[in-house]
Motif scaffolding. Structure first.
Motif, short mmCIF file in Angstrom:
data_model
loop_
_atom_site.label_atom_id
_atom_site.label_comp_id
_atom_site.label_asym_id
_atom_site.label_seq_id
_atom_site.Cartn_x
_atom_site.Cartn_y
_atom_site.Cartn_z
N SER A 50 22.23 15.83 -36.53
CA SER A 50 21.36 14.86 -36.89
C SER A 50 21.44 13.92 -38.22
N LEU B 17 21.70 11.08 -40.04
CA LEU B 17 21.74 9.68 -39.30
C LEU B 17 21.47 8.54 -40.55
N GLU C 111 15.66 17.32 -40.90
CA GLU C 111 16.56 16.25 -40.55
C GLU C 111 15.89 14.98 -39.79
N SER D 153 15.74 11.20 -41.59
CA SER D 153 15.80 10.08 -40.67
C SER D 153 14.78 8.81 -40.66
N SER E 257 17.11 6.25 -42.46
CA SER E 257 18.05 6.10 -41.47
C SER E 257 18.08 4.52 -40.97
N SER F 62 14.49 2.22 -41.13
CA SER F 62 13.84 3.27 -41.83
C SER F 62 12.59 2.88 -42.72
N VAL G 150 13.87 8.17 -33.69
CA VAL G 150 14.96 8.97 -34.69
C VAL G 150 15.47 9.98 -33.75
N GLN H 45 18.19 8.55 -31.59
CA GLN H 45 19.22 8.23 -32.53
C GLN H 45 20.14 9.69 -32.83
N ALA H 46 19.37 10.78 -32.99
CA ALA H 46 19.92 12.02 -33.25
C ALA H 46 20.91 12.30 -32.05
#
Length: 541
Positions: free
Chosen positions: A31, A33, A386, A390, A394, A398, A468, A471-472
């Motif tokens: 993760s 990111l 994580e 993010s 991220s 973000s 997020v 995204q991970a």
């Protein structure tokens, strides 16, 4: 402009010589990111093109987000075995193309170095490309006494310098250069690289981090036995030739990335301030004087202590037959004698009880850095950390970027990540900003902390959290799409957490993170007493 801090952070967490690990080593977890931090140069490290989050407050069902189907496929294609001497192999079949990626993972890095010998792990990584008694030399029997003479002369030169005997130093140096030239005539520079290249190999390189040293490259699948021969010889019969030339290379590397770099100086001081006793406080490249004092004997002792079969894990990913890999591994790597590995005494970092701060004034643009201690990768809240990293930093979506850069225009960049300078042990969640012209680091600090405090007081919306998480998942699948990416991730989790399966469990744990988890961990972590502040101010005049 922003690449300066990227390279510096990579430098402090991982010494390397390759694009692949240069791109991935800052955070080798599913993760990681902080995509916009890398996107300017590393386009492929960003999110998958076309990934978009549906605008809904309804979270996906576990069946939609679980990576279990992917894990099931991997388990059918994965074979693992351990040789009698303790060396472990992880073999993953991928027959889409006639290519195989190999990665040798030594469970040793900067944290394992003895006091006064910082940089020896990284130095050893450099020397591992210099060859063996058969590779890298035209006549090892003639070369060996010359190498021994160089070591003796280096010791004599150091003693003469300490005694301030300038004439003797000059005489010894002249003799040293003469013998070094003789040894150079016998050495075949980069012969290992030429052999690999001529056989169709690509990506021959390595990296050293705070916790591990990795050696890797890819070959056509019909060169499996050649890899077995080259890699087994490399650590069965190494010769650390060209030691003194390589020392100069590493010292220049340190001058470039630390001593001549304002952000490099700032990072070294910040790490030293953040950690009081844990070896994370030391730079992977080592301190200048330690590097200068290292000897070939120091490197050999470190190699003998940590490069033992039980401390090496190898991943083979690509177009291979597991049974053939096992047979060849027994033939070539089975020659290694079983030996108990050294265990470094890693000091436990005491709990921080008050804010720490370090300020540096240099001819530089102003930077503001802020770090918070957090637990190791094996902690149950790893996935929560994580997600916090993010959410805050991220990319351009973000919170830090949108608030500090776009809305308030306090900073030119605002980023951060979790797991610095490593993650095997309790480490830092680090944030950094480049202050905008006309603004001050104190203004940035106030705004940054406001965004951090929001995580403690305001529940994160389901939409933002699911973004997020998506995204991970996309980031993991993108990395695992390459053979080398898969090899790297499997070994990171195998060695650091005890099983490669935790790589896939981690993503399911990320999908299970709730807004309440975010608030709970943020409240416990982002406290005044747990904060370390770094200010790089512009020197006037």
């Amino acid at each position: 402009m922003f690449d300066v801090v990227k390279y510096t952070l990579l430098f402090f967490s991982c010494m390397n010589k390759t694009s692949y690990f240069y791109q991935r080593e800052v955070k080798n977890k599913v993760s990681q990111l902080f995509v916009s931090f890398l996107v300017a140069v590393l386009l492929w490290w960003g999110l998958l093109p076309g990934i978009a989050l549906a605008k809904t407050e309804t979270p996906p069902t576990p069946a939609d987000t679980s990576i279990q189907p992917y894990l099931n496929r991997v388990m059918k294609q994965l074979t693992e075995f351990r040789l009698d001497n303790g060396m472990k192999f992880i073999v993953l079949e991928r027959h889409q193309a006639p290519i195989v990626s190999f990665l040798t993972y030594a469970d040793v890095g900067g944290v394992d170095e003895p006091d006064g010998k910082t940089g020896v792990a990284h130095f050893l990584e450099h020397l591992a490309f210099k060859g063996t008694t058969r590779i890298g030399t035209s006549n090892y029997q003639a070369e060996r006494p010359l190498l021994d003479s160089l070591d003796q002369l280096a010791e004599q030169i150091a003693a003469a310098k300490a005694a301030n005997k300038k004439d003797e130093v000059a005489k010894l140096k002249a003799q040293f250069k003469k013998i070094e030239a003789q040894a150079a005539k016998l050495a075949k520079q980069n012969e290992l690289g030429r052999i690999v290249e001529q056989a169709g190999g690509v990506g021959l390189n390595a990296s050293t981090s705070t916790e591990a040293t990795r050696y890797f490259y890819s070959f056509p699948s019909n060169k499996l036995e050649l890899w077995m021969s080259l890699e087994s010889e490399r650590f069965l019969d190494p010769v650390f030739r060209e030691f003194y030339k390589e020392k100069d290379v590493i010292l220049e590397e340190r001058r470039l990335r630390v001593e001549n770099s304002p952000i490099g100086i700032m990072m070294e001081k910040l790490i030293d301030t953040s950690f009081k006793v844990h070896p994370y406080k030391r730079p992977v490249i080592g301190y200048d004087q330690d590097i200068r004092n290292l000897t070939r004997e120091d490197v050999q002792k470190f190699f003998d202590a940590y490069y033992v079969p039980s401390n090496l894990t190898i991943a083979v990913v690509g177009d291979v037959n597991p049974e053939q890999v096992k047979k060849l591994a027994q033939i070539y790597f089975g020659r290694y004698k079983a030996k108990e590995k050294a265990v470094a005494q890693i000091s436990v970092e005491p709990k921080q009880t008050q804010t720490r701060e370090v300020t540096v004034e240099l001819r530089s643009q102003p930077w503001y850095l802020e770090g918070y201690h957090r637990p190791a990768i094996t902690h149950p809240d790893e996935a929560v950390y994580e997600m916090i990293g993010s959410l805050l930093s991220s990319g351009r979506t973000s919170r830090l970027y949108k608030s500090l850069v776009e809305q308030q225009q306090l900073a030119l960049t605002a980023q951060g990540f979790s797991g610095f300078p490593g993650d095997k042990y309790p480490n830092l969640m680090l944030f950094y900003t480049l202050t905008a012209p006309g603004r001050t680091v104190d203004e940035v600090a106030i705004a940054l902390r406001k965004e951090i405090d929001r995580l403690k007081t305001e529940p994160v919306s389901d939409t933002e959290l699911e973004r997020v998480k998506t995204q991970a998942r996309a980031g993991l699948l993108r990395i695992l799409d390459s053979n080398m990416g898969m090899a790297q991730q499997l070994l990171e989790y195998e060695v650091k957490t005890g099983s490669w399966r935790n790589l896939f469990k981690q993503l399911d744990q990320i999908m299970a993170v709730t807004p309440a988890d975010i608030q709970r961990v943020a409240t416990a972590t982002f406290t005044t007493e747990n904060r370390t502040v770094g200010k790089l101010l512009s020197k006037q005049g």
